[in-house]
Design an enzyme around this catalytic site. Sequence first.
Site, mmCIF file in Angstrom:
data_model
loop_
_atom_site.group_PDB
_atom_site.id
_atom_site.type_symbol
_atom_site.label_atom_id
_atom_site.label_comp_id
_atom_site.label_asym_id
_atom_site.label_seq_id
_atom_site.Cartn_x
_atom_site.Cartn_y
_atom_site.Cartn_z
ATOM 1 N N VAL A 31 29.721 -33.861 -17.263
ATOM 2 C CA VAL A 31 29.769 -33.138 -15.989
ATOM 3 C C VAL A 31 29.988 -31.649 -16.231
ATOM 4 O O VAL A 31 29.362 -30.792 -15.601
ATOM 5 C CB VAL A 31 30.890 -33.712 -15.089
ATOM 6 N N ALA A 32 30.882 -31.327 -17.182
ATOM 7 C CA ALA A 32 31.202 -29.928 -17.410
ATOM 8 C C ALA A 32 30.066 -29.197 -18.103
ATOM 9 O O ALA A 32 29.767 -28.044 -17.787
ATOM 10 C CB ALA A 32 32.464 -29.815 -18.256
ATOM 11 N N ASP B 159 -1.019 4.440 -1.268
ATOM 12 C CA ASP B 159 -1.825 5.410 -0.530
ATOM 13 C C ASP B 159 -1.047 6.711 -0.480
ATOM 14 O O ASP B 159 0.068 6.791 -0.979
ATOM 15 C CB ASP B 159 -2.258 4.896 0.849
ATOM 16 N N ASP C 241 -1.446 -0.273 5.337
ATOM 17 C CA ASP C 241 -0.859 -0.254 6.675
ATOM 18 C C ASP C 241 -1.782 -0.788 7.763
ATOM 19 O O ASP C 241 -1.323 -1.302 8.770
ATOM 20 C CB ASP C 241 -0.368 1.157 7.027
ATOM 21 N N ASP D 254 -6.400 -3.614 5.681
ATOM 22 C CA ASP D 254 -5.727 -3.649 4.388
ATOM 23 C C ASP D 254 -5.197 -5.053 4.080
ATOM 24 O O ASP D 254 -4.810 -5.338 2.937
ATOM 25 C CB ASP D 254 -4.542 -2.669 4.356
ATOM 26 N N ASN E 45 35.737 -25.925 -16.753
ATOM 27 C CA ASN E 45 34.503 -25.764 -16.015
ATOM 28 C C ASN E 45 34.764 -25.105 -14.661
ATOM 29 O O ASN E 45 34.052 -24.200 -14.237
ATOM 30 C CB ASN E 45 33.888 -27.149 -15.812
ATOM 31 N N THR F 282 36.132 -21.223 -15.176
ATOM 32 C CA THR F 282 35.370 -20.216 -15.939
ATOM 33 C C THR F 282 33.879 -20.230 -15.661
ATOM 34 O O THR F 282 33.156 -19.359 -16.131
ATOM 35 C CB THR F 282 35.548 -20.394 -17.461
HETATM 36 P P1 ATP Z 1 -4.256 7.552 3.018
HETATM 37 O O1 ATP Z 1 -5.359 6.577 2.806
HETATM 38 O O2 ATP Z 1 -3.601 7.979 1.776
HETATM 39 O O3 ATP Z 1 -3.283 7.174 4.082
HETATM 40 P P2 ATP Z 1 -5.690 9.289 4.782
HETATM 41 O O4 ATP Z 1 -4.765 9.295 5.928
HETATM 42 O O5 ATP Z 1 -6.385 10.563 4.450
HETATM 43 O O6 ATP Z 1 -4.983 8.912 3.457
HETATM 44 P P3 ATP Z 1 -7.451 7.736 6.314
HETATM 45 O O7 ATP Z 1 -6.467 7.589 7.406
HETATM 46 O O8 ATP Z 1 -8.327 6.602 5.961
HETATM 47 O O9 ATP Z 1 -6.754 8.159 4.996
HETATM 48 O O10 ATP Z 1 -8.323 8.998 6.667
HETATM 49 C C1 ATP Z 1 -9.470 9.296 5.930
HETATM 50 C C2 ATP Z 1 -10.038 10.621 6.387
HETATM 51 O O11 ATP Z 1 -10.421 10.500 7.750
HETATM 52 C C3 ATP Z 1 -9.067 11.781 6.334
HETATM 53 O O12 ATP Z 1 -9.105 12.427 5.108
HETATM 54 C C4 ATP Z 1 -9.554 12.683 7.436
HETATM 55 O O13 ATP Z 1 -10.557 13.534 6.969
HETATM 56 C C5 ATP Z 1 -10.142 11.703 8.426
HETATM 57 N N1 ATP Z 1 -9.200 11.421 9.500
HETATM 58 C C6 ATP Z 1 -7.936 11.002 9.388
HETATM 59 N N2 ATP Z 1 -7.361 10.847 10.584
HETATM 60 C C7 ATP Z 1 -8.300 11.159 11.483
HETATM 61 C C8 ATP Z 1 -8.343 11.186 12.910
HETATM 62 N N3 ATP Z 1 -7.298 10.863 13.648
HETATM 63 N N4 ATP Z 1 -9.479 11.566 13.495
HETATM 64 C C9 ATP Z 1 -10.550 11.888 12.767
HETATM 65 N N5 ATP Z 1 -10.591 11.884 11.451
HETATM 66 C C10 ATP Z 1 -9.480 11.540 10.795
#
Ligand code: ATP
Length: 948
Positions: A302-303, A349, A660, A664, A765, A768
């Site tokens: 057991v121990a 990212d 995000d 993705d 046992n 410790t």
């Molecule tokens: P990460 O992927 O590192 O978050 P990110 O924010 O640049 O970077 P996305 O959000 O995919 O990546 O944006 C890609 C591109 O799209 C940007 O570099 C920008 O030129 C354009 N973009 C980002 N936000 C907008 C928006 N709200 N309206 C129009 N174009 C945008």
Amino acid sequence: MSRTVESGSPRIAPPYLEDVETIARELDTDIGVGLSSAQAQARLNRDGPNELRTQPVKPAWHYLLAQFRDPLVYLLFAAVAITLATWFLMDGRDWPVDALVIVLIVLVNAFLGFFQETRSQRAVAALAKLTQTSSSIIRDGTVARIPSHHLVIGDLLVLSEGDSVGADARLIQANALQVMEASLTGESESVCKNTLRLDSEVPLPERANMVFKGTAIVQGSGLGIVTAVGMATEVGAIAHLMDVTPEEVTPLQKEVREIGKMIGLAVLVIASVVVATVLMLTDIQGVDDVLRVLLLGVSLAVAAVPEGLPAVLSLVLAFGMLRMARNKAIIKRLSSVETLGSASVICTDKTGTLTRSEMTIQQTMTASGKGVVSGVGYAPQGQIHHQDVPLSGGPVYSENVLLLRGGSLAGNATLAQQEDGTWVIQGDPTEGAFLVAERKLDAPARSLERFERVAEIPFTSARKMMSAVVIDHEHNDERLLISKGAPDVLLQHCTHIQVGMDVVPLTDDLRAKAVADVNELSGEALRTLSVAYRSLAPGEDVTAGEALEAALVFIGTVGISDPPREEVAPAIAQAHRAGIRIIMITGDHPRTAARIAEDLGIIQAGAGALTGADLDKLDDAALAEAVKSTSVYARVAPSHKLRIVDALQAQGHVVAMTGDGVNDAPALKSADIGIAMGITGTEVSKQAGKMILADDNFATIVSAVREGRGILDNIRKFLRYLLSSNMGEVLTVFFAVIGAGVIGLVDERGGIVLPLLATQILWINLITDAAPAIAMGLDPHDEGVMRRSPRKPTDRIIDANMWRGVLQVGLVMALASLLTVDWMLPDGLIPGHESLVQARTAGFTVLVLAQLFNALSARSESASAFIGLFSNRWLWAAIALALTLQVAVVHWSPLNKAFSTSALTLSQWGGCFAMASAVFWFSELRKLVMRSRNPEHHVAVQRPAVHP
Ligand code: ATP
């Protein structure tokens, strides 16, 4: 047909066959304001939480009872029962104290085990709370976010892209609503939803006016009335088919269980040999003697069998998870703690994770030149200059007005002034940056009523642009399509360019100049975004979507600064020292990405980046080659992330990957550790990930890896301790029996006497085992954890070297305690003059003390125990407790009776300490030899770090 339905009860007819008003009436919901809080509370009480539960919760006593479910404990109880029975039958003898003490110790042990188990369950439950999904609803007329398990029938469910649907609901509104229902239907294409009533019963995939719990909104938005919750939902109906919460066994737990089984077998064999030998060689006087020998054998088993190991392991893992959660890294499963410890690549990212996501437009580039924007941050103060002169009038001015106003109109963010006068951006920070810069223009603010938004073509990270259609009420109600997006993408949609007040064709030269402007901005690590527009012809349909985004007039490009988070560069350096590769995967421009990666130390200057377009040209073999050396990927779409993860994994990497968005999710699932963003991440990504970053911060990932490695280290520490200590106990009894004659463990008639009693072994046992082991599980992590290469997932937790150590330390322990017995007893190698009881007490005490010394040296494989000797207060508390109890068992007469001990003199205590310390000195020597043979061990210097 009349039907009585209790107010707000689940309905009988399928809701997709009814119109929305009927359902709202029957569920007693107001489509405008939703339920009242009181109504919702009443329904929650009535229907219970919105959860899928196939099995009832087990009551606490179930776990307590489970502590006794061990064949060895059965055996022990059987031996105790026989002892008690013989005592009962043979009247007039002494109380069978042994048997009673054994029962008591087993009970105390079971309670300790139960306590550990409930503690780790509570820790896991606390974490489950942190990772609960949430839903947006309208209640009492306002939009609120609540945990999805609080949804009730009749709630108005607000749905938007990236949401995980919290309950079954009938749709009231659907704007381009696309839902992925694979979890229910197995269909991998998303389905389009609407609000139209159906007139006949149809199978689930065709119920287009419903959304179902557990599915994901991939695009668009909508509003629905909850019609079913919990087990009454469609997914609830099939919940019994899928094991909702399978009991998770991590690879580590599996390995430890296997080790436990193996040791169990070995111990059983040794215990049987011991029992058989003693029975053969002892002068057995009656049943009593046989029972005593049997009890010793079973107690030894057991121990020495580490049955408590899995419990200590779960406790340490669960505590580790809690500690990580306090440090903003929320881990969903125990196994991820181990995986984190062996992560060899982190793919991250950029925006918001490496950078602060504080977007400020710093420069503008239009056909007539460059504008420099002063004033940093969100405050809309500052000015825009052109060649050091404030912009006012002229072509540059009108281009900038168009650029910044256009960019603002083509977004969804708003700027709000708070009570204290400061301004905050509500919505996407990139879009907010346009609003702020627009205010810095030396121009009268535009009235809110001037532009009316009539349509939107949304942004996706795959498209990298977005557009809005607005009506300009101060300019003949002209309809304008305004687009903003990544310059390289937007330029492809443009045929003209704005020069001052004029629109001219976008010649190759002008296009080249625009591209050069973008390169200049991105070379300065600025994020670039361009704006374009066109006037819509009277007949054009604004709902035509992406088809409208053609023949645009290019206005210009802005350069946005997004400073890196301060703590990121040191975290990257630390990860590199720890042999972990950092890869940046971003949607941003390759130059911007490369510049920031350089600044942060991810790549060497000039290393460059691969773009999504480059990736599309590579086949899997070429990609496998490319991922070996590329650490920055730019202008990628979410689908590229999956390919990169797969390629890295194929090379044996353990990959952590952040994400995000909804898109993705596949990459997050595929990575060994998918990491979702707690603040900006969608519900869907949070569900797909195994870890959630509560602060969206890259540095938190690195500290989680450090914590994961530290936990693995600590697990090795207590395994080393428990196994060597148990080895010591077994070997002591084994050698005592084999070498009884040499040591002097013989009675007057030449029969063997036992070196230790059953109760003493169980006591060792008890005092410790668990407490020092758990304390070791909480050991502060040493500095060395981030100076080693990652552990390979195939590495065994206990390697050959550790086994050798366990055996050697066990041997030294056994020798020390047997020599002590020999030194006290009259016969043997060193003749002494003490009684058997006294000699046993000393040997028993040496064994306890040796284990405590062992606890100090087991804290490190190769570093001296003196480094950071006092850094673990829990361990010292456990040692102090064990010492106190040992003094009590030796000097307190009731315990003397219970454990057949007698008081030791001060010099005998001194002798015991000296003998027991042999374990410590032996370990120190062993480590010294190890360090001199393998200089790499110098790296693992133990220095007290921050206490967990
Ligand atoms: P990460 O992927 O590192 O978050 P990110 O924010 O640049 O970077 P996305 O959000 O995919 O990546 O944006 C890609 C591109 O799209 C940007 O570099 C920008 O030129 C354009 N973009 C980002 N936000 C907008 C928006 N709200 N309206 C129009 N174009 C945008």
